[in-house]
Every structure is written in structure tokens, then in C-alpha cells.
Design a protein around this motif. Sequence first.
Motif, short mmCIF file in Angstrom:
data_model
loop_
_atom_site.label_atom_id
_atom_site.label_comp_id
_atom_site.label_asym_id
_atom_site.label_seq_id
_atom_site.Cartn_x
_atom_site.Cartn_y
_atom_site.Cartn_z
N VAL A 1 -4.33 7.17 1.80
CA VAL A 1 -3.06 7.06 2.51
C VAL A 1 -3.32 7.17 4.01
CG1 VAL A 1 -0.76 8.06 2.82
CG2 VAL A 1 -1.82 8.02 0.55
N LEU B 1 3.76 5.40 6.87
CA LEU B 1 2.66 5.59 5.94
C LEU B 1 2.37 4.29 5.19
CD1 LEU B 1 3.49 9.04 4.30
CD2 LEU B 1 1.79 8.57 6.05
N GLN C 1 -0.66 2.58 2.22
CA GLN C 1 -1.68 2.93 1.24
C GLN C 1 -2.73 1.83 1.16
OE1 GLN C 1 -2.31 3.08 -3.60
NE2 GLN C 1 -0.40 2.38 -2.69
N ASN D 1 -2.55 13.31 -1.87
CA ASN D 1 -1.95 12.43 -0.86
C ASN D 1 -1.29 11.23 -1.52
OD1 ASN D 1 -2.79 14.09 1.24
ND2 ASN D 1 -4.66 12.91 1.63
N PHE E 1 2.57 10.29 -1.51
CA PHE E 1 2.97 8.96 -1.04
C PHE E 1 3.95 8.32 -2.02
CE2 PHE E 1 2.34 4.33 -1.09
CZ PHE E 1 2.61 4.02 0.23
N LYS F 1 7.67 7.36 -1.24
CA LYS F 1 8.04 5.96 -1.48
C LYS F 1 9.31 5.88 -2.33
CE LYS F 1 6.04 1.70 -3.39
NZ LYS F 1 4.83 1.11 -4.04
#
Length: 342
Positions: free
Chosen positions: A216, A227, A229, A289, A293, A297
Motif C-alpha cells: 500500500v 492511497l 495498492q 496494511n 486498505f 476502500k
Amino acid sequence: MAEDDGGRTAITAVHPDIIQTLILTKLDGPTLISASFASLQLQNLCSDDELWRKFCNSSWPSTSDPLIKNAVAAFPSGHRSLFSDSFPSITHNEPKPITGNNSKQYFPSPELISAVDIHFEGNLLYSKVLTNETESGWFMSSPFRIELLGHKEIVPTPVKFDGEDGNCKLELQKMKLSWILIDPSRNRAVNVSSLNPVSVQRHWLTGELKVRYSTVMRSGAGAGEGLVQCGIVVTCEGKEGGELHVREVSMQIEDMDGKVLSGKDSLVILQEVIEGGRKKRKENEEKENYENFLELKKKWKENKQKKEKNLDMMCIASGITILISFWTLIVFGSRSNGSYFT
């Protein structure tokens, strides 16, 4: 022979060849870096590029490729720089603002070099080096995606496919993957893989097993909370009773909306990461992480849907208000003229 205050033999009394061949080669990379700060003599001995080359080749066999050797030769400290860039994990620094006037500085490299290694229980399964050009209009505008395996290329694994999710998933958790990206124009590198899987899932339709590695990152190029990925997916398949084999390995960058970023946006992010800081890897940190995330999301999508729903309601209310006002004007206008529609 020289001794310290405790009557023990000082390290300076040991012959440099003995230190370098019998002691330093037994250390791992982080310990070797720490040892280099102990004394000026150790600093000089620990700076030997051949020593660091062996460390890198042992950790990542793909770095023995001539293409990697040529790229690393231009690094400030050779293979030590490669190790320092690639062994630790990245830090999530706030992205620098990007404007139209300075955006060109983010795309200096005509290519990216990938050095990928897949291990299972300490044994090398697959190793490959490939280059990707980054200057064409097609690359800049298309979704960023790097495919590791060639057409019809497969990689056998020692994992038996017994048709049960539990056993296969547990075994595939032992598969480690390293994906080092090298920017030859900046003489820097970064490992964008989580090394250990963050998830192993079976595809509901095809039955394939998807082993995901994720890092991430923070960036101003993606949507959501800044952020994105960097996801690497290893697709495995096989017949019941036989061995699983790797059919596909791909890497791409997704934002909070699940959208795959373009080559241009991905290069901006990767440059920030390559030039950013590093920190010591912590066990299960990348998995935590990744799970955070996914949670962010989910919340991002819920908030977005809520805002869109409120906007829809406002539009509907505005439309109804306009319609009522329109008919009110018609009705009162007709009354003032003493007649209705005929």
C-alpha cells in the motif's frame, strides 16, 4: 596480539582476509550494515562490492543477470545500494504536489527493469528479468500492467492440488515473491512486493487459486484517501490429484475505487516510492496494511454511494420543484386570462 580492556582479542588484531572471508560472509545484510559502523576498518571491509553482490545474488537470484549487473554498476555504492533500496519496506510519505509545469520530471526513465524471484519453502521456483519501455503514448495512456510469464509459459510447484481450499491455501502461504523495480536513469530500486502473501483466494468461476502480494502506497495520483495498492497476483491452477502450477503472474496499481491506474499515473507513484524513505520490515505489516486498505476502500465506496444518493435526491427534488413551479405559472397565467386550456 592486541587485546581490549577485558583481555579479549580486538577485532583490529584479526587479519582483514579472515574477517572478510570467514566472518562477514556469515552475516546477513542488515547485520553487515550495522557492523560497518563499528570501526573504520570494518567500514572499509564492509564496503566491498563483491561481498554485497553475493548477498544480493543469494537473496534475489535474478540480480545475477547481466542486465541487472550493468544497471547496478551505476548505483552510488553498487550492490550495497541495491540491497539498501530493495531489502527494507517503503515508508508512506505524503506525496509531493504535481503540476503541469513540473510533471515532466516524473518521467525521466525510458524504461523500468523488473527483477522477480519466486521461492517456495526456501527453494527457488522461478526467476526472471524483464524490461518495460515507459515513453510511448500507448504506455502512458493504457492501464499499467506488467505480465511476467510468456504465452503458454507455466511454472510447476511442489503443492499438490487436492480440491480442498484449506490445504492448498495453507501451502501457498509458504510461497514468497520478490519484485524489484529498477529505474536506470535515477540509479535507484524498490521492492514493490509484500514478500509473503496477503491473501489466497479461489476464483468462484474458474476455480483458480489467486495468491496476492500487496504494498500500500500514498499518492496524489489516485482517488480516495491518497492511497493506492501495488498488487501482484500469482494465478495457480491444476487438476485434482496433480501438482499446482503457476499460470500467470501480473503486477498493477489500483486506486481506492478499484480502478487500474494508467502508465503515466503509475510512473508518478513509482518514482515517489523509489525516491522515498525505507524502514525495517515488520512481520505481517504488509498484510495489516492491505486489510486496512480494504476497510478504507469499503468505507470510501459507502461514502461515495451515500453522496451520490444524496445528489440524486437533490436532483429529483429540484426537478419536482421546477415542474410544480412550471405548472403553477401555467395555471395562474390561464386564470388571469380568464380561461384554461382549450
